[in-house]
Design an enzyme around this catalytic site. Structure first.
Site, short mmCIF file in Angstrom:
data_model
loop_
_atom_site.label_atom_id
_atom_site.label_comp_id
_atom_site.label_asym_id
_atom_site.label_seq_id
_atom_site.Cartn_x
_atom_site.Cartn_y
_atom_site.Cartn_z
CB THR A 88 -0.99 -0.08 1.78
OG1 THR A 88 -1.98 -1.11 1.22
CG2 THR A 88 -1.67 1.96 1.78
N GLY A 89 0.59 2.37 -0.95
CA GLY A 89 1.41 3.75 -0.29
C GLY A 89 0.70 4.11 -1.92
CB SER A 90 1.78 7.00 -2.79
OG SER A 90 3.92 7.87 -2.05
CG ASP B 236 3.90 -2.31 1.54
OD1 ASP B 236 3.71 -1.35 0.78
OD2 ASP B 236 3.80 -2.78 2.53
CB ALA C 268 9.52 0.65 4.27
CG ASP C 269 5.99 5.19 6.76
OD1 ASP C 269 5.80 5.56 5.65
OD2 ASP C 269 5.44 4.09 6.92
N GLY D 49 3.12 4.48 7.02
CA GLY D 49 2.40 6.11 7.15
C GLY D 49 1.64 6.28 6.55
CD GLU E 230 1.14 -1.62 4.56
OE1 GLU E 230 1.09 -0.47 3.54
OE2 GLU E 230 2.03 -1.79 5.31
CE LYS F 134 9.51 7.22 1.82
NZ LYS F 134 8.88 6.83 1.68
C1 5RP Z 1 1.79 2.00 4.08
C2 5RP Z 1 2.93 1.94 4.39
C3 5RP Z 1 3.96 2.65 2.88
O1 5RP Z 1 4.63 1.87 2.62
C4 5RP Z 1 4.70 3.49 3.25
O2 5RP Z 1 4.37 4.57 4.37
C5 5RP Z 1 4.97 4.23 1.97
O3 5RP Z 1 4.44 5.24 1.29
P1 5RP Z 1 4.96 5.42 0.22
O4 5RP Z 1 5.05 4.85 -0.74
O5 5RP Z 1 3.59 6.58 -0.03
O6 5RP Z 1 6.26 6.90 0.49
O7 5RP Z 1 3.58 0.98 5.16
O8 5RP Z 1 1.16 2.07 5.34
#
Ligand code: 5RP
Length: 236
Positions: free
Chosen positions: A31-33, A84, A86-87, A99, A106, A124
């Site tokens: 999940t995430g951008s 996936d 990561a923050d 985030g 996840e 990151k």
């Molecule tokens: C969502 C997450 C995302 O993978 C993490 O926040 C990174 O998001 P982005 O790709 O938008 O920077 O853990 O729960």
């Protein structure tokens, strides 16, 4: 190159990475951008996979929009790979995640996968996790006790709030952000996480905690990381 371009670049690299898998497999999708760019890049190759398992309602919606099959995790025994973002990620591949609020699903989908392919831009990468506030998904009625336990670790704890409009702010107190599981998130700022495996286990044991956003016991196996000169592939 801006951050969106870096995310797109690593999303495309992740597409090329998962297309190395034999056809007819099931893929775990985070999940995430950054993952959104990955899903969009993979859309033209959806027939390579028998289906996907999704880590959030938002990801499910995007996968379905592109015509991917989305399977119930209960009907899937194992996954060759989970992709996936990561923050934060440290040099060993331990990650801080959540985030976007999808940390519990996840972690479940990641635990089903043989390989965790982490995709991010180089902002990151950190020497020690903790600049980003650590997300902890909790049962709402345990907010008080979990907050006190987390404060003992030295962090500053705050309840994540739903994004509100200016009109909402004028009229109502801000409401808690509610996860796909109907739970709440506490964000813990100010931690220097030098031993993520121990801290993950410690926080997981607090009654009322559903999931902590430390992915240390099961860390990333492959890191695809974009920077101005391209995408590095690091095997961890
Ligand atoms: C969502 C997450 C995302 O993978 C993490 O926040 C990174 O998001 P982005 O790709 O938008 O920077 O853990 O729960």
């Amino acid at each position: 190159m801006n951050q969106d371009q870096l995310k797109q670049m690593v999303g495309e690299a992740a597409r090329d990475e998962v297309l190395k898998l034999p056809t007819g497999q099931i893929l775990g999708v985070g999940t995430g951008s950054t993952v959104n760019y990955f899903i969009d890049a993979l859309a033209g190759h959806k027939d390579h996979f028998a289906g996907t398992v999704s880590s959030s309602n938002a990801t499910t919606e995007r996968l379905l929009k592109h015509g991917f099959k989305v399977l119930d995790p209960n009907d899937v025994v194992s996954l060759p790979a989970y992709v996936d973002g990561a923050d934060e990620i440290d040099p060993a591949g331990h990650m801080m995640k959540g985030g976007g609020g999808a940390l519990t699903r996840e972690k479940i989908i990641a635990s089903m996968a043989k390989q965790f392919i982490c995709i991010c831009d180089s902002s990151k990468q950190v020497p020690v996790l903790g600049n980003f506030a650590l997300p902890v998904e909790i049962i709402p009625l345990a907010k008080g006790i979990v907050t006190r336990e987390l404060e003992k670790l030295g962090g500053k704890v705050s309840l994540r709030l739903a994004k509100t409009t200016r009109a909402d702010l004028n009229q109502t107190p801000s409401a808690a952000f509610v996860t796909d599981n109907g739970a709440w998130i506490l964000d813990v700022a100010g931690l220097q996480i030098t031993d993520p495996i121990t801290m993950e286990a410690q926080i997981d044991q607090i009654a009322g905690v559903i999931t902590v956003g430390l992915f240390a016991k099961e860390k990333a196996n492959i890191l695809l990381v974009s920077n101005a000169s391209g995408v590095d592939r690091i095997v961890l």
